[in-house]
Design a protein around this motif. Structure first.
Motif, PDB file in Angstrom:
ATOM      1  N   PRO A  88       0.947  -1.178  -0.114  1.00 53.85           N
ATOM      2  CA  PRO A  88      -0.047  -0.056   0.064  1.00 53.85           C
ATOM      3  C   PRO A  88       0.862   1.260  -0.002  1.00 53.85           C
ATOM      4  CG  PRO A  88      -0.061  -0.980   2.229  1.00 53.85           C
ATOM      5  CD  PRO A  88       0.720  -1.836   1.362  1.00 53.85           C
ATOM      6  N   GLU A  89       0.370   2.322  -0.812  1.00 50.13           N
ATOM      7  CA  GLU A  89       0.866   3.574  -0.532  1.00 50.13           C
ATOM      8  C   GLU A  89       0.538   3.885   0.982  1.00 50.13           C
ATOM      9  OE1 GLU A  89       2.606   5.157  -2.675  1.00 50.13           O
ATOM     10  OE2 GLU A  89       1.973   4.137  -4.522  1.00 50.13           O
ATOM     11  N   ARG A  90       1.485   5.102   1.299  1.00 48.60           N
ATOM     12  CA  ARG A  90       1.493   5.610   2.733  1.00 48.60           C
ATOM     13  C   ARG A  90      -0.215   5.945   2.980  1.00 48.60           C
ATOM     14  NH1 ARG A  90       1.647  10.915   4.671  1.00 48.60           N
ATOM     15  NH2 ARG A  90       2.590  11.073   6.851  1.00 48.60           N
ATOM     16  N   GLU A  91      -0.602   6.810   2.188  1.00 47.15           N
ATOM     17  CA  GLU A  91      -2.042   7.238   2.236  1.00 47.15           C
ATOM     18  C   GLU A  91      -2.973   6.082   2.729  1.00 47.15           C
ATOM     19  OE1 GLU A  91      -0.268   8.124   0.173  1.00 47.15           O
ATOM     20  OE2 GLU A  91       0.382  10.345   0.805  1.00 47.15           O
ATOM     21  N   MET A  93      -2.204   3.088   3.813  1.00 44.86           N
ATOM     22  CA  MET A  93      -1.986   2.441   5.166  1.00 44.86           C
ATOM     23  C   MET A  93      -2.507   3.335   6.352  1.00 44.86           C
ATOM     24  SD  MET A  93       1.631   2.055   7.074  1.00 44.86           S
ATOM     25  CE  MET A  93       1.869   3.790   7.549  1.00 44.86           C
ATOM     26  N   ILE A  94      -2.400   4.707   6.174  1.00 44.54           N
ATOM     27  CA  ILE A  94      -3.095   5.545   7.316  1.00 44.54           C
ATOM     28  C   ILE A  94      -4.765   5.295   7.267  1.00 44.54           C
ATOM     29  CG2 ILE A  94      -3.273   7.879   8.066  1.00 44.54           C
ATOM     30  CD1 ILE A  94      -0.538   8.486   6.848  1.00 44.54           C
ATOM     31  N   LYS A  95      -5.041   5.450   6.075  1.00 44.53           N
ATOM     32  CA  LYS A  95      -6.837   5.343   5.964  1.00 44.53           C
ATOM     33  C   LYS A  95      -7.144   4.047   6.499  1.00 44.53           C
ATOM     34  CE  LYS A  95     -10.365   5.915   2.391  1.00 44.53           C
ATOM     35  NZ  LYS A  95     -10.954   6.158   1.154  1.00 44.53           N
ATOM     36  N   ALA A  96      -6.520   2.988   6.294  1.00 44.69           N
ATOM     37  CA  ALA A  96      -6.938   1.649   6.843  1.00 44.69           C
ATOM     38  C   ALA A  96      -6.794   1.280   8.432  1.00 44.69           C
ATOM     39  CB  ALA A  96      -6.086   0.418   6.127  1.00 44.69           C
ATOM     40  N   LEU A  97      -5.998   2.306   9.178  1.00 41.31           N
ATOM     41  CA  LEU A  97      -5.705   2.094  10.599  1.00 41.31           C
ATOM     42  C   LEU A  97      -7.043   1.968  11.460  1.00 41.31           C
ATOM     43  CD1 LEU A  97      -2.289   4.015  10.980  1.00 41.31           C
ATOM     44  CD2 LEU A  97      -2.764   1.571  11.544  1.00 41.31           C
ATOM     45  N   PRO A  98      -7.871   3.082  11.078  1.00 41.27           N
ATOM     46  CA  PRO A  98      -8.910   2.898  12.028  1.00 41.27           C
ATOM     47  C   PRO A  98      -9.896   1.560  12.089  1.00 41.27           C
ATOM     48  CG  PRO A  98      -8.906   4.960  10.876  1.00 41.27           C
ATOM     49  CD  PRO A  98      -7.705   4.211  10.374  1.00 41.27           C
ATOM     50  N   ALA A 120       7.235   3.652  13.175  1.00 42.67           N
ATOM     51  CA  ALA A 120       8.591   3.988  13.849  1.00 42.67           C
ATOM     52  C   ALA A 120       9.016   4.819  12.613  1.00 42.67           C
ATOM     53  CB  ALA A 120       9.326   3.001  14.265  1.00 42.67           C
ATOM     54  N   GLY A 121       9.273   4.411  11.470  1.00 42.24           N
ATOM     55  CA  GLY A 121       9.752   5.118  10.260  1.00 42.24           C
ATOM     56  C   GLY A 121       8.834   6.550   9.868  1.00 42.24           C
ATOM     57  N   GLU A 122       7.645   6.422  10.380  1.00 41.37           N
ATOM     58  CA  GLU A 122       6.916   7.854  10.141  1.00 41.37           C
ATOM     59  C   GLU A 122       7.414   8.505  11.095  1.00 41.37           C
ATOM     60  OE1 GLU A 122       4.622   8.664   7.844  1.00 41.37           O
ATOM     61  OE2 GLU A 122       4.712   6.790   6.762  1.00 41.37           O
ATOM     62  N   ILE A 123       7.655   8.564  12.377  1.00 41.54           N
ATOM     63  CA  ILE A 123       8.070   9.131  13.310  1.00 41.54           C
ATOM     64  C   ILE A 123       9.544   9.758  13.129  1.00 41.54           C
ATOM     65  CG2 ILE A 123       8.838   9.340  15.964  1.00 41.54           C
ATOM     66  CD1 ILE A 123       6.510   7.050  16.292  1.00 41.54           C
ATOM     67  N   VAL A 124      10.517   8.935  12.669  1.00 47.16           N
ATOM     68  CA  VAL A 124      11.715   9.505  12.016  1.00 47.16           C
ATOM     69  C   VAL A 124      11.525  10.721  11.121  1.00 47.16           C
ATOM     70  CG1 VAL A 124      13.867   9.068  10.708  1.00 47.16           C
ATOM     71  CG2 VAL A 124      13.048   7.386  12.755  1.00 47.16           C
ATOM     72  N   SER A 125      10.477  10.513  10.079  1.00 40.70           N
ATOM     73  CA  SER A 125      10.346  11.420   9.221  1.00 40.70           C
ATOM     74  C   SER A 125       9.948  12.910   9.712  1.00 40.70           C
ATOM     75  CB  SER A 125       9.431  10.915   8.028  1.00 40.70           C
ATOM     76  OG  SER A 125      10.036   9.788   7.353  1.00 40.70           O
ATOM     77  N   ILE A 185       5.267   0.227   3.569  1.00 37.91           N
ATOM     78  CA  ILE A 185       5.921  -0.724   4.523  1.00 37.91           C
ATOM     79  C   ILE A 185       7.556  -0.951   4.396  1.00 37.91           C
ATOM     80  CG2 ILE A 185       5.723  -3.259   5.151  1.00 37.91           C
ATOM     81  CD1 ILE A 185       3.154  -1.726   5.260  1.00 37.91           C
ATOM     82  N   SER A 186       8.151   0.128   3.629  1.00 37.40           N
ATOM     83  CA  SER A 186       9.627   0.196   3.453  1.00 37.40           C
ATOM     84  C   SER A 186      10.402   0.328   4.832  1.00 37.40           C
ATOM     85  CB  SER A 186       9.732   1.501   2.482  1.00 37.40           C
ATOM     86  OG  SER A 186       9.457   1.036   1.164  1.00 37.40           O
ATOM     87  N   PRO A 187       9.850   1.220   5.601  1.00 42.25           N
ATOM     88  CA  PRO A 187      10.749   1.274   6.987  1.00 42.25           C
ATOM     89  C   PRO A 187      10.996  -0.031   7.724  1.00 42.25           C
ATOM     90  CG  PRO A 187       9.012   3.103   6.850  1.00 42.25           C
ATOM     91  CD  PRO A 187       8.604   2.323   5.647  1.00 42.25           C
ATOM     92  N   ALA A 188      10.005  -0.961   7.399  1.00 42.37           N
ATOM     93  CA  ALA A 188      10.130  -2.334   8.239  1.00 42.37           C
ATOM     94  C   ALA A 188      10.583  -3.310   7.493  1.00 42.37           C
ATOM     95  CB  ALA A 188       8.760  -2.780   8.596  1.00 42.37           C
ATOM     96  N   ALA A 189      10.704  -3.240   5.963  1.00 42.12           N
ATOM     97  CA  ALA A 189      11.171  -4.029   5.083  1.00 42.12           C
ATOM     98  C   ALA A 189      12.078  -4.012   3.990  1.00 42.12           C
ATOM     99  CB  ALA A 189       9.650  -5.107   4.830  1.00 42.12           C
TER     100      ALA A 189
END
Length: 408
Positions: A88-91, A93-98, A120-125, A185-189
């Motif tokens: 998934p694109e970042r947007e 992933m965020i939309k699916a979280l709720p 965690a990668g999002e927090i780094v950014s 998912i790039s920060p994780a994988a």
């Protein structure tokens, strides 16, 4: 089965195999710079983070929980990308979280989560103010001279990239594995690297026992290698981005990683300055077996071969006056010369030589205590007080003291 027999520059999930440790080291760089605390709530940095569970509001998830896998979050974002390779694109992933629920309450049990590492990668950014990929390149790859490593997805046609294969099927065939961009998912994988570059990262971890280190302070590296979560069997646990295992009296940090077509395993013995790095470009590569046998068969010989050549120590004659038994209100202590060292033991224990205290000379009549366990006076001074006849009349250990009761 590497392309043209060249070095394997494998596209791999480095769930220590570097990715996970990378994320944690980026967060520690920001922590050491005073830009965040590990126990901050992730919602303080990602206000869009919402899930279908009120417990998150009652017990907010922290950065530390993300990188120690104690957040209780689902293993993955809400997409079947490990089945269809459509990440998934970042947007998205965020939309699916709720629509997702935590799998467990935070801190109840260790549970691996790629979703947690992606956050965690999002927090780094957010904290660094630059894209995640740029932060990795500037703060890890360049300082370590990891010129064959890429955080951005490289094209499948890259000449140094090993082709990934599926497992061998009953008819003897293998399929070439799909290749794609891991996106959110790039920060994780997502990471492309070589064995040589990964060895540079392993060498950084070994600097934990040095006076100076690259990128992070030695004390920060030691903090990352320290157990944050211990499994009930006491054989394995988790540090800050590192898996930790105790195998045959050796402590190994590391982990395995996998993308479709690739399997990796990295383990480091920081104390012995030895690391094992195994890349395989097939789903049935089983790199953990090679690492296990390396530490069983090869590592002891490597350590032996590179051990400094010991020279016969000349024990000063002056040390003989320190030997003997000393007594305090708490018990007896015996000091003797053993294997060309001055040591202190408790003669009343079942095995006094199980954990003797080495007395390392640091000044006139002054020694520093060095021992296997820190329950005693590790790092503190032992000072012998002498009379005008050059005889010991008192020995101070830390702030307390004993008196001689027998001399020989």
């Amino acid at each position: 089965i590497l392309r043209d027999g060249e070095e394997c520059v494998c596209h791999m999930e480095a769930t220590l195999g570097l990715r996970q440790a990378y994320i944690s080291q980026q967060l520690m760089i920001l922590r050491d710079a005073g830009k965040l605390n590990l126990d901050d709530r992730i919602k303080d940095y990602l206000p869009w983070f919402k899930m279908d569970n009120s417990e998150i509001e009652e017990q907010p998830i922290t950065i530390r929980q993300l990188i120690t896998h104690t957040s209780g979050l689902p293993r993955e974002a809400d997409f079947p990308y490990w089945t269809d390779s459509n990440f998934p694109e970042r947007e998205a992933m965020i939309k699916a979280l709720p629509g997702q629920k935590p799998a467990l309450p935070a801190l109840k049990q260790w549970k691996y989560s790629n979703l947690a590492l992606s956050l965690a990668g999002e927090i780094v950014s957010v904290v660094s103010g630059v894209p995640y990929t740029d932060f990795v390149e500037e703060n890890i790859y360049k300082p370590l001279n990891m010129s064959a490593s890429f955080i951005k997805t490289v094209p499948f046609e890259h000449p140094d990239l090993a082709v990934g294969y599926g497992r061998r099927l009953p008819d003897g065939t293998r399929t070439i594995s799909p290749f794609g961009d891991l996106k959110a998912i790039s920060p994780a994988a997502s990471m492309t690297t070589s064995v040589e570059d990964l060895a540079k990262f392993a060498m950084l971890q070994i600097q934990a026992n040095s006076e100076q280190s690259t990128i992070l302070k030695p004390s920060t590296l030691r903090e990352m290698h320290r157990v944050q979560w211990l499994e009930p069997d006491w054989k394995s646990g988790w540090g800050l981005g590192f898996g930790i295992a105790r195998i045959k009296d050796k402590t190994l940090i590391g982990h395995g990683g996998a993308l479709e077509g690739y399997r990796t395993q990295v383990n480091i013995n920081v104390d012995d300055k030895v690391a094992a790095i195994v890349f395989t470009n097939a789903d049935d590569g089983l790199p953990a077996y090679y690492v296990e046998k390396f530490f069983e068969w090869v590592a002891p010989e490597v350590v032996k071969a590179f051990a400094p050549k010991s020279e016969k120590k000349l024990v000063p004659d002056s040390w003989k006056k320190y030997t003997g038994r000393y007594r305090s209100v708490w018990g007896d202590m015996q000091i003797l010369i053993y294997n060309d060292e001055l040591i202190a033991i408790d003669p009343t224990t079942a095995d006094p030589m199980l954990a003797p205290t080495r007395l390392v000379p640091v000044g006139e009549h002054t020694f520093k205590m060095d021992m296997k366990y820190g329950i005693g006076g590790l790092g503190e001074l032992v000072i012998f007080e002498l009379n005008d006849k050059d005889e010991v009349v008192k020995v101070k250990t830390g702030d307390n003291y004993s008196h001689p009761i027998k001399r020989w």
